[in-house]
Design an enzyme around this catalytic site. Sequence first.
Site, PDB file in Angstrom:
ATOM      1  N   SER A  62       0.871  -1.178   0.000  1.00 52.53           N
ATOM      2  CA  SER A  62       0.000   0.000   0.000  1.00 52.53           C
ATOM      3  C   SER A  62       0.906   1.226   0.000  1.00 52.53           C
ATOM      4  O   SER A  62       2.092   1.136   0.348  1.00 52.53           O
ATOM      5  CB  SER A  62      -0.843   0.012   1.279  1.00 52.53           C
ATOM      6  OG  SER A  62      -1.421   1.286   1.503  1.00 52.53           O
ATOM      7  N   TYR A 113      -2.003  -1.079  10.389  1.00 56.00           N
ATOM      8  CA  TYR A 113      -1.957  -1.195   8.922  1.00 56.00           C
ATOM      9  C   TYR A 113      -0.613  -0.704   8.391  1.00 56.00           C
ATOM     10  O   TYR A 113       0.031  -1.359   7.571  1.00 56.00           O
ATOM     11  CB  TYR A 113      -3.126  -0.397   8.334  1.00 56.00           C
ATOM     12  CG  TYR A 113      -3.386  -0.632   6.857  1.00 56.00           C
ATOM     13  CD1 TYR A 113      -4.117  -1.734   6.422  1.00 56.00           C
ATOM     14  CD2 TYR A 113      -2.923   0.265   5.893  1.00 56.00           C
ATOM     15  CE1 TYR A 113      -4.378  -1.945   5.069  1.00 56.00           C
ATOM     16  CE2 TYR A 113      -3.177   0.072   4.540  1.00 56.00           C
ATOM     17  CZ  TYR A 113      -3.912  -1.034   4.134  1.00 56.00           C
ATOM     18  OH  TYR A 113      -4.162  -1.235   2.796  1.00 56.00           O
TER      19      TYR A 113
HETATM   20  P1  NAD Z   1     -11.264  -6.536   0.049  1.00 57.59           P
HETATM   21  O1  NAD Z   1     -11.857  -6.316   1.392  1.00 57.59           O
HETATM   22  O2  NAD Z   1     -12.094  -6.298  -1.163  1.00 57.59           O
HETATM   23  O3  NAD Z   1     -10.657  -8.025  -0.044  1.00 57.59           O
HETATM   24  C1  NAD Z   1      -9.916  -8.578   1.003  1.00 57.59           C
HETATM   25  C2  NAD Z   1      -9.719 -10.061   0.777  1.00 57.59           C
HETATM   26  O4  NAD Z   1      -8.967 -10.602   1.892  1.00 57.59           O
HETATM   27  C3  NAD Z   1     -11.027 -10.840   0.714  1.00 57.59           C
HETATM   28  O5  NAD Z   1     -10.957 -11.856  -0.269  1.00 57.59           O
HETATM   29  C4  NAD Z   1     -11.115 -11.480   2.097  1.00 57.59           C
HETATM   30  O6  NAD Z   1     -11.854 -12.694   2.139  1.00 57.59           O
HETATM   31  C5  NAD Z   1      -9.628 -11.743   2.397  1.00 57.59           C
HETATM   32  N1  NAD Z   1      -9.409 -11.898   3.828  1.00 57.59           N
HETATM   33  C6  NAD Z   1      -9.664 -10.988   4.817  1.00 57.59           C
HETATM   34  N2  NAD Z   1      -9.408 -11.540   6.014  1.00 57.59           N
HETATM   35  C7  NAD Z   1      -8.968 -12.806   5.794  1.00 57.59           C
HETATM   36  C8  NAD Z   1      -8.558 -13.882   6.639  1.00 57.59           C
HETATM   37  N3  NAD Z   1      -8.561 -13.791   7.974  1.00 57.59           N
HETATM   38  N4  NAD Z   1      -8.198 -15.048   6.072  1.00 57.59           N
HETATM   39  C9  NAD Z   1      -8.243 -15.177   4.733  1.00 57.59           C
HETATM   40  N5  NAD Z   1      -8.605 -14.217   3.879  1.00 57.59           N
HETATM   41  C10 NAD Z   1      -8.970 -13.036   4.417  1.00 57.59           C
HETATM   42  O7  NAD Z   1      -9.957  -5.616   0.036  1.00 57.59           O
HETATM   43  P2  NAD Z   1      -9.040  -5.007  -1.151  1.00 57.59           P
HETATM   44  O8  NAD Z   1      -9.193  -3.551  -1.124  1.00 57.59           O
HETATM   45  O9  NAD Z   1      -9.203  -5.754  -2.407  1.00 57.59           O
HETATM   46  O10 NAD Z   1      -7.603  -5.302  -0.520  1.00 57.59           O
HETATM   47  C11 NAD Z   1      -6.667  -6.201  -1.054  1.00 57.59           C
HETATM   48  C12 NAD Z   1      -5.272  -5.765  -0.626  1.00 57.59           C
HETATM   49  O11 NAD Z   1      -4.988  -4.489  -1.192  1.00 57.59           O
HETATM   50  C13 NAD Z   1      -5.111  -5.605   0.885  1.00 57.59           C
HETATM   51  O12 NAD Z   1      -3.871  -6.115   1.291  1.00 57.59           O
HETATM   52  C14 NAD Z   1      -5.162  -4.099   1.082  1.00 57.59           C
HETATM   53  O13 NAD Z   1      -4.482  -3.689   2.224  1.00 57.59           O
HETATM   54  C15 NAD Z   1      -4.496  -3.631  -0.193  1.00 57.59           C
HETATM   55  N6  NAD Z   1      -4.781  -2.248  -0.546  1.00 57.59           N
HETATM   56  C16 NAD Z   1      -6.056  -1.820  -0.748  1.00 57.59           C
HETATM   57  C17 NAD Z   1      -6.290  -0.476  -1.073  1.00 57.59           C
HETATM   58  C18 NAD Z   1      -7.675   0.080  -1.300  1.00 57.59           C
HETATM   59  O14 NAD Z   1      -7.812   1.322  -1.372  1.00 57.59           O
HETATM   60  N7  NAD Z   1      -8.691  -0.745  -1.439  1.00 57.59           N
HETATM   61  C19 NAD Z   1      -5.202   0.413  -1.183  1.00 57.59           C
HETATM   62  C20 NAD Z   1      -3.921  -0.066  -0.974  1.00 57.59           C
HETATM   63  C21 NAD Z   1      -3.717  -1.404  -0.663  1.00 57.59           C
END
Ligand code: NAD
Length: 270
Positions: free
Chosen positions: A152, A165
């Site tokens: 991130s 985070y």
């Molecule tokens: P999301 O909430 O859409 O998806 C998260 C995924 O992680 C889901 O498939 C969920 O089932 C899985 N997950 C959560 N807890 C879990 C557990 N205990 N065991 C197994 N699986 C688990 O989120 P996203 O936005 O797609 O995030 C994906 C990655 O991208 C993350 O690492 C997040 O930190 C990173 N990210 C997101 C953003 C944003 O703005 N959305 C920005 C930067 C980085």
Amino acid sequence: MSGERALIQAGVAGKVGLITGSTSGIGLATAYVLAEQGCHLILHGLMSDSEGQALAAEFAEKYQIKTFFSNADLRDAKSIYEFMETAVAKLGSIDILVNNAGIQHTEKVSDFPDEKWNDIIAINLSSAFHTIKKVVPGMADKGWGRIINIASVHGLVASVNKSAYCAAKHGIVGLTKVVALECAEMGITVNAICPGWVDTPLINKQIESIASDQNLSYQQAKYKLVTAKQPLPEMLDPRQIGEFVLFLCGHAARGITGASLPMDGAWTVQ
Ligand code: NAD
């Protein structure tokens, strides 16, 4: 061959990719991008077994690829090792590992619940250590592997109320560097992608809390959240992260390893 075609030719067809957290958001979008190129998939995330099997069957049928689904909880190292062993027994190998699963909780450090800290460190950081530890020997045997950690912008800079985070994401940036060094002579590249705002369910709570605190509509609150720190006044489409993952799997990216690559609309240049 056009330049565009050469870029797309990542050579992932017939390879096996594991994407953690591929039932939603960035992970699911990345799964579609890799499947379109003929990459076999280990899908994973918190979803009932029947829903997960249905998702895996849908991918298999639509893209004519082999699939496997697991809903292993990433807070448990033993479950991670077990599902990866079963997946390799079924699909043969793991050639591409995308450590993507993650959660968020925002609260000032003095009120931050211990269990949220532990969960965020376990899911957003420690799980990547466990998956990497497990895949490296197989990738080294084959002399080819791609490890891509979805970090991130908060792996590079900080924001208030995100102690766990930011600690986890800075941690995964460090882990990326170490594993890249250890794997440099094995044909394995290891990189982190550092996105700014991406339009996924992960950030709903943050938008809802701005909307209720400031009496704004959801859309107004979303705009406010994005533009508070990110000069590009829009959220990324999760598919754009998936396309960057594909690029990192390709020939053009052979020399990119150990990098933490911002996709953050100029957030971190300020
Ligand atoms: P999301 O909430 O859409 O998806 C998260 C995924 O992680 C889901 O498939 C969920 O089932 C899985 N997950 C959560 N807890 C879990 C557990 N205990 N065991 C197994 N699986 C688990 O989120 P996203 O936005 O797609 O995030 C994906 C990655 O991208 C993350 O690492 C997040 O930190 C990173 N990210 C997101 C953003 C944003 O703005 N959305 C920005 C930067 C980085």
